[in-house]
Design an enzyme around this catalytic site. Structure first.
Site, PDB file in Angstrom:
ATOM      1  N   PRO A   2      -3.620   6.347   7.667  1.00 12.92           N
ATOM      2  CA  PRO A   2      -2.715   6.038   6.568  1.00 12.92           C
ATOM      3  C   PRO A   2      -2.538   4.535   6.357  1.00 12.92           C
ATOM      4  O   PRO A   2      -2.307   3.791   7.296  1.00 12.92           O
ATOM      5  CB  PRO A   2      -1.401   6.688   7.001  1.00 12.92           C
ATOM      6  CG  PRO A   2      -1.510   6.867   8.471  1.00 12.92           C
ATOM      7  CD  PRO A   2      -2.958   6.991   8.790  1.00 12.92           C
ATOM      8  N   GLU A   3      -2.693   4.104   5.148  1.00 15.11           N
ATOM      9  CA  GLU A   3      -2.335   2.743   4.780  1.00 15.11           C
ATOM     10  C   GLU A   3      -1.169   2.851   3.809  1.00 15.11           C
ATOM     11  O   GLU A   3      -0.573   3.911   3.668  1.00 15.11           O
ATOM     12  CB  GLU A   3      -3.544   2.006   4.194  1.00 15.11           C
ATOM     13  CG  GLU A   3      -4.613   1.774   5.286  1.00 15.11           C
ATOM     14  CD  GLU A   3      -5.725   0.836   4.877  1.00 15.11           C
ATOM     15  OE1 GLU A   3      -5.466  -0.090   4.090  1.00 15.11           O
ATOM     16  OE2 GLU A   3      -6.854   1.020   5.354  1.00 15.11           O
TER      17      GLU A   3
END
Length: 288
Positions: A2-3
DNA sequence: CAAGGCTCCTGATAGC
DNA sequence: TGCTATCAGGAGCCTT
């Protein structure tokens, strides 16, 4: 992995499904998941019990929900973390690390699931007087480029001051937050900048281009990944937040650059990889 | 103090 | 087939 866009989807899910609910009980199933809560798992659970989950906030890849005026619950997904709202009767996920049950009759609970346990939950003191309940442990995290308070002039000044290279700077969460390895490569490709370009050599317009491209890359991902959050699942799956069709550089070794057709190259870099087009993103002269 | 490198972790995959 | 080696990487912490 996840960014920022993925984390923003999670934040919206928390706001929709968790904020305002009172905790009945928190159960820590794996101590490493709360290792950043220095007083230990028992203390973590004790602080959560009876607390009312506040508004969901995000800075970069960190999430937090105020519990009281002086304490906030902090979450980071690391590389493989998920926050899920599940029916209380749902079978345990393989890597379920923390359960939070609520004192209401909605029939759902919050679950922190994390295969590699790089992420975690913790409760921290709030920066005194901060209106959003910013935890002190996040005070060093810079604003992200989707934040109205992001200061592009200050970011540029910091880049000029540093003696480092641009990709390192993009991953330095104290300069700009929310950018990880994937979106760094994507934004650099769009800006035609080599990852080893010295930050001190960037002109003001070049910095503006780069920030614009970071916003575009994140915005595209958010538009694509943020459409289905209005379900019981707070998070999209760790992998599904990325959309291969939208990646121009990352993971495309030996595939043709979408601009010029030159094969994309991969280089070992900081114990990971950098993908770039050798023609569109030539190495800086100073590197030998 | 700044910059760069090391390390935590587990599952998928490649290689033999 | 089944084993081992490699890789993925955020960010705190350590060394230089």
């Amino acid at each position: 992995m996840p960014e920022l866009p993925e984390v923003e989807v999670v934040r919206r899910g928390l706001a929709r499904w968790v904020s305002g609910r009172t905790v009945e009980e928190a159960v820590v199933l794996h101590p490493r998941a709360v290792r950043r809560h220095f007083a230990g798992a028992e203390d973590f659970a004790a602080l959560l019990k009876g607390a009312v989950m506040g508004e969901a906030h995000r800075r970069g890849k960190y999430l937090w929900l105020p519990l009281t005026e002086s304490l906030s619950l902090v979450g980071h997904l690391g590389m493989s973390g998920q926050l899920l709202v599940q029916p209380t009767t749902a079978p345990y996920e393989t890597h379920l690390r923390v359960r939070v049950r609520f004192a209401d009759t909605l029939g759902t609970e919050l679950r922190f699931v994390d295969q590699r346990t790089f992420g975690g939950l913790s409760v921290h003191e709030v920066v005194p007087g901060d209106p959003e309940g910013l935890p002190v442990t996040l005070a060093h995290i810079a604003r992200d480029p989707l934040d109205d308070a992001f200061d592009e002039d200050a970011f540029h000044a910091a880049l000029r001051r540093k003696r480092t290279t641009i990709k390192r700077a993009l991953l330095d969460q104290s300069l700009i937050s929310g950018v990880g390895n994937i979106y760094a490569d994507e934004a650099l490709w769009r800006t035609r900048l080599h990852y080893e370009r010295p930050t001190a050599s960037l002109t003001r317009p070049r910095t503006a281009e780069l920030v614009t491209h970071i916003r575009e890359v994140m915005g595209d991902a958010l538009a694509a990944g943020g459409t289905s959050f209005d379900s019981l699942y707070v998070n999209v799956n760790g992998e599904s937040g990325y959309f291969d069709r939208s990646l121009d550089a990352y993971g495309r070794e030996d595939e043709p650059c979408r601009r010029c057709g030159t094969p994309i190259r991969r280089r070992a870099w900081m114990n990971r990889s950098s993908y770039f087009c050798p023609r569109c993103q030539p190495a800086p002269r100073t590197s030998s």
